[in-house]
Design a protein around this motif. Structure first.
Motif, PDB file in Angstrom:
ATOM      1  N   GLY A 134      42.131  62.635 -20.759  1.00 22.96           N
ATOM      2  CA  GLY A 134      41.263  62.047 -19.927  1.00 22.96           C
ATOM      3  C   GLY A 134      39.677  62.641 -20.016  1.00 22.96           C
ATOM      4  N   ASP A 135      39.678  63.400 -20.742  1.00 29.53           N
ATOM      5  CA  ASP A 135      38.382  63.999 -21.053  1.00 29.53           C
ATOM      6  C   ASP A 135      37.698  63.609 -22.217  1.00 29.53           C
ATOM      7  N   ARG A 136      36.439  63.574 -22.179  1.00 25.59           N
ATOM      8  CA  ARG A 136      35.357  63.445 -23.236  1.00 25.59           C
ATOM      9  C   ARG A 136      35.026  64.699 -23.683  1.00 25.59           C
ATOM     10  N   ILE A 137      35.374  65.260 -25.276  1.00 22.61           N
ATOM     11  CA  ILE A 137      35.452  66.431 -25.476  1.00 22.61           C
ATOM     12  C   ILE A 137      33.797  66.743 -25.929  1.00 22.61           C
ATOM     13  N   GLU A 138      33.254  67.652 -25.349  1.00 20.57           N
ATOM     14  CA  GLU A 138      32.003  67.913 -25.614  1.00 20.57           C
ATOM     15  C   GLU A 138      31.576  68.930 -26.888  1.00 20.57           C
ATOM     16  N   SER A 139      32.307  69.982 -26.747  1.00 15.30           N
ATOM     17  CA  SER A 139      32.350  70.958 -27.884  1.00 15.30           C
ATOM     18  C   SER A 139      33.467  71.837 -28.305  1.00 15.30           C
ATOM     19  N   MET A 140      33.665  72.331 -29.386  1.00 13.20           N
ATOM     20  CA  MET A 140      34.604  73.361 -29.847  1.00 13.20           C
ATOM     21  C   MET A 140      34.042  74.112 -30.788  1.00 13.20           C
ATOM     22  N   LEU A 141      34.358  75.436 -30.213  1.00 11.55           N
ATOM     23  CA  LEU A 141      33.996  76.535 -31.162  1.00 11.55           C
ATOM     24  C   LEU A 141      35.345  77.445 -31.644  1.00 11.55           C
ATOM     25  N   GLY A 142      35.590  77.362 -32.976  1.00  6.86           N
ATOM     26  CA  GLY A 142      36.947  77.889 -33.328  1.00  6.86           C
ATOM     27  C   GLY A 142      36.784  79.141 -34.318  1.00  6.86           C
ATOM     28  N   ILE A 143      37.503  80.319 -34.069  1.00  9.16           N
ATOM     29  CA  ILE A 143      37.949  81.149 -34.897  1.00  9.16           C
ATOM     30  C   ILE A 143      39.109  80.796 -35.465  1.00  9.16           C
ATOM     31  N   ILE A 144      39.227  80.311 -36.649  1.00 13.91           N
ATOM     32  CA  ILE A 144      40.619  79.822 -37.120  1.00 13.91           C
ATOM     33  C   ILE A 144      40.781  80.020 -38.668  1.00 13.91           C
ATOM     34  N   ASN A 145      40.104  81.211 -38.796  1.00 17.73           N
ATOM     35  CA  ASN A 145      40.901  81.603 -40.358  1.00 17.73           C
ATOM     36  C   ASN A 145      40.817  83.191 -39.998  1.00 17.73           C
ATOM     37  N   GLY A 146      41.937  83.640 -40.098  1.00 13.29           N
ATOM     38  CA  GLY A 146      42.208  85.231 -39.566  1.00 13.29           C
ATOM     39  C   GLY A 146      41.811  86.072 -40.698  1.00 13.29           C
ATOM     40  N   THR A 147      41.804  85.687 -42.110  1.00  8.94           N
ATOM     41  CA  THR A 147      41.156  86.459 -43.132  1.00  8.94           C
ATOM     42  C   THR A 147      39.898  86.832 -42.801  1.00  8.94           C
ATOM     43  N   ALA A 148      38.967  86.118 -42.667  1.00  9.57           N
ATOM     44  CA  ALA A 148      37.365  86.182 -42.374  1.00  9.57           C
ATOM     45  C   ALA A 148      37.172  86.862 -41.077  1.00  9.57           C
ATOM     46  N   ASN A 149      38.147  86.714 -40.033  1.00  8.82           N
ATOM     47  CA  ASN A 149      37.850  87.464 -38.956  1.00  8.82           C
ATOM     48  C   ASN A 149      38.514  88.901 -38.866  1.00  8.82           C
ATOM     49  N   TYR A 150      39.485  89.045 -39.786  1.00  3.46           N
ATOM     50  CA  TYR A 150      39.831  90.336 -39.924  1.00  3.46           C
ATOM     51  C   TYR A 150      38.565  91.348 -40.823  1.00  3.46           C
TER      52      TYR A 150
ATOM     53  N   ASP B 211      34.464  67.260 -20.550  1.00  2.00           N
ATOM     54  CA  ASP B 211      33.369  66.859 -19.559  1.00  2.00           C
ATOM     55  C   ASP B 211      33.926  66.903 -18.294  1.00  2.00           C
ATOM     56  N   ARG B 212      35.367  67.055 -18.049  1.00  2.18           N
ATOM     57  CA  ARG B 212      36.147  67.164 -17.029  1.00  2.18           C
ATOM     58  C   ARG B 212      36.712  68.780 -16.851  1.00  2.18           C
ATOM     59  N   VAL B 213      37.349  69.069 -17.935  1.00  2.00           N
ATOM     60  CA  VAL B 213      38.236  70.218 -17.642  1.00  2.00           C
ATOM     61  C   VAL B 213      37.398  71.439 -17.684  1.00  2.00           C
ATOM     62  N   GLY B 214      36.262  71.109 -18.269  1.00  2.00           N
ATOM     63  CA  GLY B 214      35.041  72.353 -18.315  1.00  2.00           C
ATOM     64  C   GLY B 214      35.757  73.218 -19.672  1.00  2.00           C
ATOM     65  N   GLU B 215      35.365  74.494 -19.498  1.00  2.00           N
ATOM     66  CA  GLU B 215      35.509  75.565 -20.549  1.00  2.00           C
ATOM     67  C   GLU B 215      37.003  75.923 -20.697  1.00  2.00           C
TER      68      GLU B 215
END
Lengths: 437, 437
Positions: free
Chosen positions: A149-165, A291-295
């Protein structure tokens, strides 16, 4: 007695081994949730030793993936071959044989998704890939089934464990990139050829899936501006701390009022008070704002046999529930109905706006800051903070944090600045993710 | 032209208004994801002014909830009446009329869940309540549909925004409980009668749903040890900081090897480096650990018209997809099949083990610490750290952090200690959640 659901697994490496372990170890629980048993019928791998190590019952192991696909007794195929060659052929063959497919193969879905969704749709079977993004984190299901039911406004992801490590160790211990990478390789957190992980390619594959799920369209990998973490130096992480920030390799997607989408992967400074900045080591997280669920934020293990295997089994149970109830195409693979999907308009990188951290290398002379700030001003770039290191007869670091600026203007200003005699080395540029950017 | 799905909403207060706003404002997006339109057919509220403010089309508004339930044109009923009186009757009537029901009513599901699941099952309709726990956070869907291959080992939840807001302000500003509560009431974050929120009752309702979903059985509210936050003083939050911790009102559930489950709600000290300790203000989070997926965390807004409305609409789209595909009972409401659910064995509170923070009030005399620590020792309670305040002619605080101890032993030791002449006031006890507890 209800009919069991039969699973065939192709590829018995790390994740495949995890899937086999879960189906065997938690079979009772799975049956309590599903209502019928879920049975491992075939497991294929080209390596006999890998198969032998699984201790499978008689008749389950095979060296031939197509034997799994073509076994009339298999209801759902798990494709864990990886890559977009034979994996694509096996997947298409499984669809043609009327079998549902569950996979962790982000590269395949990112590069051949539309072809595969269309083939699955034509065959009346499902194609599920929760394990392809964020390992055990159920982020795709949240996008497909919860934020509908939401219009997605943005996404931020840390989605590579190697780089994050690697970035976490560099941040916490002040270590340099090279030695930490070597250590990560020794520990099994990075591959012998670490290109996919540290140059952001794997992150871009996953971002393509997230963007498709959130915004209902296709994005080509060429349209995702992708930078890795090779250029990050410990000194940048120290300056980040001085600004109250951490540096993370982020997948970023934003929707604009004009209908265009930003999709980019690069090292990013994030205020350290934000939850996503606290995601360290091999862990992954995706922050989604609707836009509805927020962060919101989803956190968990982004890789590993068991976490990724858990996501595969979650998809298997979902498909099995649909098989039991005779439901077909209940949820479209990319959340939006097939006839509602279309290519997205990706905003060119030159047009995005951000705050910027810049570490220039300059000779320590009077007038240098005036020259540089003058050129920034000519390109509508306003400077928020400057850190100029102590006097030296050699080159010194001049660190600048800008206000919100346009990438194109920044690039032009930097080209002119780097042509100045007083600038003696290339500038390190790290974009800064800010609530007001 | 595909047939639209028709929605009837009962209760047009905060969340109901959010649901109406989302169905109207994002109708195009919802149709792109669902494949057919989702239409608001009836909205009931006893307050004519509330209805008038929504600006509904002709013929949609009604003062009578049963008119919604009995409207043959309504496919799915949204129950946002709250409580377990008329809400229960409306829900049962909706099931009897063959209608699916979506709700945010945690009290009703926690107290009458089994009756309602059974009635829904008999009627062949669905009963969905994602919005009942954690507002917009899709935690129930993760448990129902994603962690289906996992044995859930533990859950830690911050699932009451009011209590978390109050504790956050007390922690950040050193304010006392009373004034912060009054302020929260003025700001609309706390109700005029704040009992449910600050005494942990609302948190216990939500924990009952999480426990049922995770472990496949019923837990009575009487079996959930429940303490609120009225007794927390700023001085305790200061000591918590000294121990590197924050105090949060946590819902805690743990599965033991013997098959028993811990389920408790109380103020809890958590190491401030843990992600859940960073969840501040009105935000909610649930950390779930599975035997395969490992540690996960879900974060978002736990309340509010739009966030909770988003969860309701997510459930509506899921139900609508099932209506479209003719699927029935695809996912059991509590993840486990009805015939696989049974009452859980809840470990008595006296038998749980934890670390404990204790703030005793004692006269400042020689030998007091020896007396007290002697009594702890007699009850197998080992002391990890002691903070004894400076000398005074009046009573002083004696703060003790224990090693892992059994609740029963702690209670017995404290009863004997509080009978000592040197102890001049009741002791503040805060359990400490630790990786090794």
């Amino acid at each position: 007695m209800a009919q069991a659901i039969h699973i065939g697994v192709i590829g018995a490496g790390t994740v495949g081994g995890g899937v086999v372990s879960i189906l065997q170890g938690n079979c009772g629980l799975i049956e309590q949730r599903l209502g019928v048993p879920m049975q491992l019928r075939r497991v294929a791998d080209s390596n006999p030793a890998t198969l032998a190590a699984l201790g499978l019952p008689e008749g389950v192991a095979t060296h031939d993936g197509f034997a799994v696909v073509n076994d009339p007794d298999v209801h759902v195929v798990v494709e864990l071959v990886g890559g977009d060659g034979i994996a694509r052929e096996l997947t298409l063959a499984a669809f043609a044989a009327g079998k549902h497919v569950v996979t962790a193969n982000k590269a395949l879905v990112a590069t051949h998704g539309e072809e595969l969704f269309s083939a699955a749709n034509k065959a009346g079977v499902q194609y599920m890939f929760e394990a392809a993004v964020g390992g055990g984190i159920p982020i795709l299901r949240a996008m497909r089934e919860s934020f509908t039911g939401d219009r997605i406004e943005s996404m931020l992801g840390i989605i590579n464990g190697t780089a994050n490590y690697i970035l976490t160790r560099m941040t916490d211990n002040g270590e340099a990139f090279g030695p930490v990478l070597a250590d990560a390789q020794a520990l099994g957190y990075a591959e012998a050829d670490p290109t996919y992980d540290i140059d952001g390619i794997d992150t871009a594959h996953k971002l393509a899936l997230l963007v498709g799920m959130a915004f209902g369209g296709q994005v080509g990998l060429d349209d995702i501006h992708t930078e890795g973490i090779r250029g990050i130096e410990p000194v940048d992480l120290d300056y980040a701390k001085a600004f109250g920030c951490k540096v993370k390799l982020l997948a970023i997607a934003k929707a604009h009022q004009d209908g265009s989408i930003e999709a980019r992967v690069h090292p990013t400074m994030v205020d350290q008070s934000r939850l996503i900045a606290q995601v360290d080591g091999v862990f992954n997280a995706v922050a989604v704002t609707g836009d509805r669920v927020g962060e919101t934020l989803f956190y968990g293990q982004g890789a590993g046999a068991m976490a990724t295997g858990s996501a595969v089994v979650g998809d298997l149970v979902a498909v099995a529930r649909d098989i039991r109830t005779g439901s077909r195409d209940r949820v479209p693979p990319m959340a939006f109905q097939a006839d509602q999907r279309s290519p997205l308009t990706i905003r060119p990188m030159a047009q995005i706006e951000s705050l910027y951290y810049l570490r220039l290398t300059v000779v320590d002379e009077p007038g240098v800051l005036a020259d540089i700030s003058g050129l920034f001003g000519q390109h509508q770039i306003s400077i928020a903070r400057v850190i100029q290191e102590g006097q030296s007869s050699e080159s010194v670091a001049l660190v600048i944090m800008t206000h919100r600026a346009r990438e194109q203007n920044l690039r032009q200003a930097l080209a002119e600045i780097e042509a100045l005699n007083c600038v003696t080395a290339p500038t390190t540029v790290i974009r800064v993710e800010s609530d007001d950017a």
